[in-house]
Design an enzyme around this catalytic site. Sequence first.
Site, mmCIF file in Angstrom:
data_model
loop_
_atom_site.group_PDB
_atom_site.id
_atom_site.type_symbol
_atom_site.label_atom_id
_atom_site.label_comp_id
_atom_site.label_asym_id
_atom_site.label_seq_id
_atom_site.Cartn_x
_atom_site.Cartn_y
_atom_site.Cartn_z
ATOM 1 N N CYS A 1 53.443 73.247 -11.852
ATOM 2 C CA CYS A 1 53.721 74.127 -12.993
ATOM 3 C C CYS A 1 52.560 74.090 -13.988
ATOM 4 O O CYS A 1 51.507 74.644 -13.697
ATOM 5 C CB CYS A 1 55.058 73.785 -13.625
ATOM 6 S SG CYS A 1 55.789 75.222 -14.415
ATOM 7 N N HIS B 1 58.696 73.976 -9.448
ATOM 8 C CA HIS B 1 58.945 72.523 -9.512
ATOM 9 C C HIS B 1 59.547 72.025 -8.204
ATOM 10 O O HIS B 1 60.774 71.917 -8.076
ATOM 11 C CB HIS B 1 59.910 72.206 -10.663
ATOM 12 C CG HIS B 1 59.286 72.323 -12.010
ATOM 13 N ND1 HIS B 1 58.572 71.309 -12.596
ATOM 14 C CD2 HIS B 1 59.256 73.358 -12.886
ATOM 15 C CE1 HIS B 1 58.135 71.703 -13.779
ATOM 16 N NE2 HIS B 1 58.541 72.944 -13.977
ATOM 17 N N GLU C 1 59.721 69.132 -7.057
ATOM 18 C CA GLU C 1 60.358 67.809 -7.162
ATOM 19 C C GLU C 1 61.879 67.888 -7.223
ATOM 20 O O GLU C 1 62.569 66.948 -6.821
ATOM 21 C CB GLU C 1 59.808 67.040 -8.373
ATOM 22 C CG GLU C 1 60.183 67.574 -9.760
ATOM 23 C CD GLU C 1 59.221 68.615 -10.311
ATOM 24 O OE1 GLU C 1 58.550 69.288 -9.494
ATOM 25 O OE2 GLU C 1 59.146 68.771 -11.546
#
Length: 533
Positions: free
Chosen positions: A380, A506, A508
């Site tokens: 990001c 994102h 993650e």
Amino acid sequence: MAKHIFVIGGVLSSLGKGIASSSIGLLMKKMGYKVVMQKFDPYLNVDPGTMSPFQHGEVFVTDDGAETDLDLGYYERFIGIPLDKNSNSTSGQIYDTILKKERRGDYLGKTVQVIPHVTDEIKSLIRKIAKDNDIVITEIGGTVGDIESLPFLEAIRQFRLDVGIENSLFIFLTYVPYIKAAGELKTKPTQHATTKLREIGIQPDILLCRSEKPFGDEIKSKIALFTNVQKSRVINAVDVSTIYELPKVLMKANIHERICEHFHLQQNRIDFSDWDRIIDNIKNPDKEVTIAVCGKYVKHQDAYKSVGAALIHAAAEHRLKLNVKWVDSEKTILEEDINKNLSEVDGILVPGGFGVRGIDGKIAIAKYARENNIPFFGICLGMQIAVIEFAQNVCGLKSTYSSEFEKDCEHPIIDLMDDQKYIEKMGGTMRLGAYPCVLKESSLGYKIYEEKEISERHRHRYEFNNKYREIIEKNGMKISGTSPDNLLVEIIEIPEHPFFIGVQFHPEFKSRPDKPHPIFREFIKKAAEMRKL
Ligand code: GLN
């Protein structure tokens, strides 16, 4: 009808209520039940997305774009099921709904009160999520004794009255401290916290007692006597070296048996082999890898919870011991600091973030990774930084920046695209939640995902400015992933570099211990391969 498990905390915060709830969720799922999880946060903020990561840790984002408490990250990682906005509510949101109803006149002039109006609203949120699920796990934020969580506790007390004891189970997480001077584990805080809970009408069915050292029958009997909980239902949640061990600890303590017996549910065999493998990989690594995570919240690592988790999953997959070096980007700008902080790391990750603080350090760090062939992964803001650095130093566009940091900069290569339909669709200024991305076939991104179209979660305002596509591509940065209509840049990479990737989303949030995210997996693999030490 769904069976409801309520997880409440006592004695003190930070006992790992989210991890305990998630572990129970995993065990129930492994027995074949359809599980959903939910968290109630007692604070008055209406929008957890606006809370400072310094104070409140990471904002976890769901596929449907809800900005939620970081505990939802644990839920998803443990039970492996994507959740949505219905899985997190704050007191602020609940009061907001009620006050809007009141303004609309929905209460027909009645006095609007905590009981029944607030408690009814809470109960309706519990019922709403129960639909089509076998097991609903509801975690009540805060600690018993707090003023803030009282309406939630009152609501779940009533909920048992509504659905019956056989459909509701109260699990109380407490702490049994070891007092060094006395050489003893102490049960008094658990006794008092349970008394406090019983005062408000909730008798716990299962006690989950966290302790540093394991305890046996004698302590269990004492706790049972004072708390009115059967001894077999006093469970010791002893400290573990990795959080992924907790489900096994609870399984060995037969929590799943107690839960099934309470609900009159069939107790199915649990196959734990996949998680055993993960735990073994984490605890018995063959080699190591050191990754620098460079950001401005590094002293508050909760702000990077999912990034940290995704790195652990990926390292475990390769049986690597993970060393994370948290690098403060505000203090890593000068060459000497960069050399000091980064010369011995195997990979550099720049995570997401907001605001101008620490930006120059991040740009210098991206430059260092690019020029020194160090595996780089920008997420990001980290991707935006990599683009800015490349434009400044390779494309020669000296006054390039993001308009987030300098409103009227000459070359806003990262800019607000407020005419784009995506933002309008969201009704707000942020692009939130899952969006599709199409990958270029001959790219690193495609090699990593092995798929042409992927879906990842977003949380940002600014985008790559399409005016600059040509110049960066001409100079060797490849745009390897875009939105299906090709309007938004989602992934950039430098093919000349051993591993340099930046993603506007994102990743993650979607990593799981049993299914590490592919970018993290390949980033760690490359970093370990190129390890210097
Ligand atoms: N601040 C940047 C933006 O709003 C990046 C956000 C992020 O990293 N999540 O676009």
